[in-house]
Structures are given as structure tokens and as C-alpha cells.
Design an enzyme around this catalytic site. Structure first.
Site, PDB file in Angstrom:
ATOM      1  N   LYS A  10      -8.240  28.340 -27.969  1.00 13.38           N
ATOM      2  CA  LYS A  10      -8.843  29.489 -27.268  1.00 13.38           C
ATOM      3  C   LYS A  10      -7.719  30.514 -27.054  1.00 13.38           C
ATOM      4  O   LYS A  10      -7.248  31.057 -28.039  1.00 13.38           O
ATOM      5  CB  LYS A  10      -9.535  28.995 -26.003  1.00 13.38           C
ATOM      6  CG  LYS A  10     -10.580  27.915 -26.364  1.00 13.38           C
ATOM      7  CD  LYS A  10     -11.401  27.471 -25.204  1.00 13.38           C
ATOM      8  CE  LYS A  10     -12.156  26.180 -25.507  1.00 13.38           C
ATOM      9  NZ  LYS A  10     -13.102  26.231 -26.610  1.00 13.38           N
ATOM     10  N   ASN A  37     -13.138  33.009 -28.505  1.00 16.18           N
ATOM     11  CA  ASN A  37     -12.302  32.633 -27.361  1.00 16.18           C
ATOM     12  C   ASN A  37     -10.845  33.037 -27.576  1.00 16.18           C
ATOM     13  O   ASN A  37      -9.959  32.532 -26.897  1.00 16.18           O
ATOM     14  CB  ASN A  37     -12.378  31.122 -27.140  1.00 16.18           C
ATOM     15  CG  ASN A  37     -13.779  30.684 -26.785  1.00 16.18           C
ATOM     16  OD1 ASN A  37     -14.442  31.324 -25.979  1.00 16.18           O
ATOM     17  ND2 ASN A  37     -14.241  29.605 -27.402  1.00 16.18           N
ATOM     18  N   HIS A  47     -18.290  20.507 -19.408  1.00 15.15           N
ATOM     19  CA  HIS A  47     -18.463  20.630 -20.858  1.00 15.15           C
ATOM     20  C   HIS A  47     -19.029  19.350 -21.510  1.00 15.15           C
ATOM     21  O   HIS A  47     -18.773  18.235 -21.052  1.00 15.15           O
ATOM     22  CB  HIS A  47     -17.098  20.949 -21.489  1.00 15.15           C
ATOM     23  CG  HIS A  47     -17.187  21.398 -22.904  1.00 15.15           C
ATOM     24  ND1 HIS A  47     -16.909  20.582 -23.965  1.00 15.15           N
ATOM     25  CD2 HIS A  47     -17.546  22.587 -23.427  1.00 15.15           C
ATOM     26  CE1 HIS A  47     -17.069  21.244 -25.092  1.00 15.15           C
ATOM     27  NE2 HIS A  47     -17.458  22.479 -24.799  1.00 15.15           N
ATOM     28  N   GLU A  84     -13.857  21.842 -14.398  1.00 15.69           N
ATOM     29  CA  GLU A  84     -13.168  22.840 -15.222  1.00 15.69           C
ATOM     30  C   GLU A  84     -12.533  23.842 -14.264  1.00 15.69           C
ATOM     31  O   GLU A  84     -13.067  24.045 -13.162  1.00 15.69           O
ATOM     32  CB  GLU A  84     -14.161  23.575 -16.130  1.00 15.69           C
ATOM     33  CG  GLU A  84     -14.764  22.688 -17.193  1.00 15.69           C
ATOM     34  CD  GLU A  84     -15.799  23.398 -18.072  1.00 15.69           C
ATOM     35  OE1 GLU A  84     -15.729  24.629 -18.242  1.00 15.69           O
ATOM     36  OE2 GLU A  84     -16.687  22.692 -18.579  1.00 15.69           O
ATOM     37  N   SER A 109     -16.964  27.513 -18.774  1.00 12.31           N
ATOM     38  CA  SER A 109     -17.016  28.128 -20.104  1.00 12.31           C
ATOM     39  C   SER A 109     -18.204  29.046 -20.310  1.00 12.31           C
ATOM     40  O   SER A 109     -18.120  29.992 -21.078  1.00 12.31           O
ATOM     41  CB  SER A 109     -17.017  27.037 -21.166  1.00 12.31           C
ATOM     42  OG  SER A 109     -18.104  26.157 -20.979  1.00 12.31           O
ATOM     43  N   ASP A 119     -10.113  20.356 -16.610  1.00 12.54           N
ATOM     44  CA  ASP A 119     -10.172  20.930 -17.951  1.00 12.54           C
ATOM     45  C   ASP A 119      -9.806  22.410 -17.825  1.00 12.54           C
ATOM     46  O   ASP A 119     -10.569  23.205 -17.290  1.00 12.54           O
ATOM     47  CB  ASP A 119     -11.606  20.744 -18.498  1.00 12.54           C
ATOM     48  CG  ASP A 119     -11.750  21.256 -19.916  1.00 12.54           C
ATOM     49  OD1 ASP A 119     -10.918  22.080 -20.342  1.00 12.54           O
ATOM     50  OD2 ASP A 119     -12.720  20.856 -20.586  1.00 12.54           O
ATOM     51  N   HIS A 143     -10.344  27.239 -20.459  1.00 14.79           N
ATOM     52  CA  HIS A 143     -10.467  28.701 -20.426  1.00 14.79           C
ATOM     53  C   HIS A 143      -9.462  29.348 -19.472  1.00 14.79           C
ATOM     54  O   HIS A 143      -9.598  30.526 -19.134  1.00 14.79           O
ATOM     55  CB  HIS A 143     -11.909  29.093 -20.086  1.00 14.79           C
ATOM     56  CG  HIS A 143     -12.856  28.602 -21.133  1.00 14.79           C
ATOM     57  ND1 HIS A 143     -13.095  29.283 -22.312  1.00 14.79           N
ATOM     58  CD2 HIS A 143     -13.564  27.437 -21.222  1.00 14.79           C
ATOM     59  CE1 HIS A 143     -13.923  28.582 -23.065  1.00 14.79           C
ATOM     60  NE2 HIS A 143     -14.225  27.462 -22.427  1.00 14.79           N
TER      61      HIS A 143
END
Ligand SMILES: Cc1ncc(COP(=O)(O)O)c(C=O)c1O
Length: 374
Positions: free
Chosen positions: A227, A31, A118, A162, A166, A191, A194
């Protein structure tokens, strides 16, 4: 021990046994989307700090002597960077999510979460006394139906999503979800694992525009630091009372040794770089790799490209072939992804040479075509 042997044997029979494998080959798995984990300035800052006497361990929990100037400076810096009243730094993103979801919603509350959220959110919810309800991935109609069903019974209603998923690399309809949260008097928890470092104004994440317009009144964001930020840890950004409540009531925060001071120092240094012209050029390089990957292999155009191959055995087999060609790409199998969707999770980076990407796509294409024909 016998009972573990049995489970391990079953996993082997199902082709789901997992073992630790060292990095090997061209990175299409990590990541480290912006190459920050090997940044020479971070290495230099680390060496200078340790040589200058920075302690290697925090030696206590944050509420005792483990709270150091490095933690305090990072939290002030991160709050200003993300536009929050306060930020709180945890050792990992997993711990931060677990703390958020096991602490904030109580038995009078409800949490509605995306079905692909997640594991750290799910585990936090399991440890919470709040009611939790799943909605179909990125489906606004289902989200609204679930909200309507629980709204009147919940004192505080949370919605958890998110911003970039992910394992699928798709973004959510964030602005519509935020609007829905406002309409139903809910708090949105996003979240940004990413997205942080990559998307939004100089890497501030996909909630940036919402924050600029509305602040954190109905919002909490989580930014993992291992990440694109290239170090480790998780930052929760929120209104001051939310952070103060976590400091006072969150068991994963209270009963745990603070992250290494060095870790906090490096996260701050990384955020400083990401907020500079150098950060811009790293993001531009990443976006051109993503655009080329989309031309060659499809996908959503983000840095996460799922290549769904269906069966576990097929995903493992294709990963092996590509590994044999010098690419570090790994098979992702259930329970990390839903049954029947075993895949390669191809992860792109600003450091990936376009020539290598093209060679990889050439090797992968026959498998994709076979999959489409099946
Ligand atoms: C969406 C999401 N949230 C949280 C985490 C956990 O973050 P960390 O790796 O820092 O524990 C991850 C990491 O896999 C993630 O993908």
C-alpha cells in the site's frame, strides 16, 4: 460448470458480479497513497539488482534455500525501523494475517476482533481452533463486555484491530484499546495496513508511541508493504519468541515459496525513502490533499474517504458517471462492506492534483446531496 454458472447468474441478477478492469483515468482507487509504486529510485534499484545477478525467484521455502540475504536484511532493517525485537516477511499482507491468526491462538485461547476487521484476519481465525468473538466497531464498552465474558475461560486472550479501517477510513481508539488489553492481560494485534508509511513518526504506524513507551511485550503489529510502501508483502513485528514460533509452527510460512528476493530488497529501499526528508514531503503532500478532501466532501480526514450510497445499483451507477469523467473510482459492494452500505471508496494520494480533487468533488456533490435528502 453448472454449479458455478448458477452462482454467477445470481450475482449478475443481484448486481454483484465482479470482473477485472484495468486501471483507467485519474487514480482514486489504488492504495499507492504516497506514489511509491512508481518511484524512480525503486525502479533503478530493481534494474541494477537484476543486472547484477539477483535471482528472480527465491526457489524454495524460507526454511530451505529460499532464505536469501535480501530477506534477512529487510527483516533486520524492519525490526529496527518499527522498534521490534524481530520482524518476519511474508509474500502478502493476507498471508501474514492468515499465518498470525491461524497459528498463534490455539484451542485454549480466545480472540476478540473488531466487526470491521479485514477478511484475512477472519479467514485466519476460521482456520484456528481458538474461540473468536466479534465486538461492535470501535465500541470500547462492547469490547470490554466481550473481554469480561471470555477472559476467565481463555488462557491467552488476543484483541485484534486495524489502526485505520480499510473501507471506512476511520482510526480506532488505539491507546484506550491498548490500556484495556493491559488491564485484562491480553495481547493486542494491530493491523497497520493503511497506516504504515503514513502515520506515526516517519511512517512507523499509529502504534509508534505505544512501542516507544512499552515495547512489544503486549503487542504484535502487521505492516502490509503493497500500500503506502508501494511494493508487496507483509511484515509481522513482535517479540523474538513470537517470530521464532511463527517460523517453526506457521504453515503458511513453512509450506510456501519465499517472496522474490527483489520484492524484499525493494521494500527495504522504500522504507529507507519513507524514513527520510523525502518521505516527510510525500506525507505532507498527502495530508494537504486529505485536508482539502475533508473540506470538500467530509469524512474522517484520512486518505480513505468512503462515499456511502446504499444500494449496489446506485454505487455502480455513480462510479460509472465519474469514470466517464476520467476518474478511476470503483464501486465497493457487499460482501466487501456490510449490506446496504455499497459505496465508492475514494482513495487519496500525495500525487493527486488539488484541481482534479476539486473537479471530482464538484461532480460528486449532487449525488451526496441527493443521498442526504433521501
Ligand atoms: C486491513 C488490511 N489488512 C490486510 C490486507 C492484505 O494485504 P495484502 O494486500 O498485502 O495482501 C489488506 C488489503 O486489502 C487490508 O486492507
Amino acid at each position: 460448470m453448472l454449479k458455478y454458472q448458477e452462482t454467477l447468474k445470481n450475482l449478475k441478477e443481484q448486481g454483484r458480479y465482479r470482473a477485472l478492469v484495468l486501471p483507467n483515468g485519474i487514480d482514486l482507487t489504488s492504495n499507492d497513497y504516497l506514489g511509491m509504486a512508481e518511484h524512480p529510485d525503486l525502479r533503478r534499484v530493481a534494474m541494477e539488482a537484476l543486472e547484477g545477478g539477483l535471482m528472480s525467484g527465491a526457489a524454495g521455502s524460507r526454511l530451505l534455500r529460499g532464505h536469501t540475504a535480501s530477506h534477512q536484511n529487510l527483516e533486520h532493517y524492519a525490526a529496527a525501523y518499527f522498534g521490534a525485537e524481530k520482524a518476519l516477511y511474508f509474500s502478502s499482507g493476507f498471508q501474514a494475517n492468515f499465518a498470525l491468526f491461524s497459528t498463534l491462538p490455539d484451542r485454549r485461547d480466545a480472540v476478540i476482533y473488531d466487526s470491521l476487521i479485514h477478511a484475512s484476519v477472519r479467514d485466519g481465525l476460521q482456520a484456528s481452533h481458538a474461540r473468536s468473538v466479534k465486538f461492535a466497531h470501535n465500541d470500547l464498552n462492547d469490547l470490554e463486555a466481550k473481554v469480561k465474558a471470555v477472559r476467565d475461560q481463555a488462557e491467552t486472550l488476543f484483541i485484534a484491530v486495524e489502526s485505520v479501517y480499510s473501507m471506512d477510513g476511520d482510526m480506532d481508539p488505539l491507546h484506550d484499546i491498548f490500556e484495556l488489553a493491559q488491564r485484562y492481560d491480553a495481547i493486542l494485534i494491530v493491523d497497520e495496513a493503511h497506516a504504515s508509511g503514513i502515520y506515526g513518526e516517519r511512517g512507523r504506524g499509529l502504534c509508534r508511541e505505544i512501542i516507544k513507551a512499552q515495547g512489544y511485550e503486549r503487542l504484535i503489529t502487521l505492516h502490509t508493504c503493497g500500500k503506502a510502501i508501494g511494493v508487496a508483502g507483509g511484515l509481522v513485528c513482535a517479540q523474538a519468541e513470537v517470530i521464532d514460533y511463527l517460523i517453526n509452527c506457521s504453515r503458511p510460512f513453512i509450506y510456501s515459496t519465499a517472496p522474490m528476493p527483489l520484492q524484499a530488497l525493494l521494500v527495504q529501499k522504500s522504507l529507507e525513502i519513507l524514513d527520510s526528508a523525502e518521505g516527510d514531503s510525500r506525507r505532507e503532500r498527502l495530508f494537504s490533499v486529505c485536508a482539502r478532501a475533508r473540506e470538500l466532501l467530509g469524512g474522517e480526514g484520512t486518505q480513505i474517504l468512503p462515499v456511502i450510497l446504499g444500494s449496489d445499483a446506485r454505487a455502480v451507477e455513480v462510479a460509472k458517471v465519474l469514470q466517464g469523467e476520467g476518474f478511476d473510482v470503483r464501486a465497493i459492494r457487499p460482501p466487501s462492506v456490510p449490506e446496504g452500505t455499497a459505496r465508492l471508496r475514494v482513495s487519496l494520494s500525495s500525487e493527486l492534483a488539488l484541481g482534479e480533487l476539486e473537479r471530482f468533488a464538484g461532480l460528486l456533490r449532487p449525488y451526496l446531496e441527493a443521498e442526504q435528502a433521501a
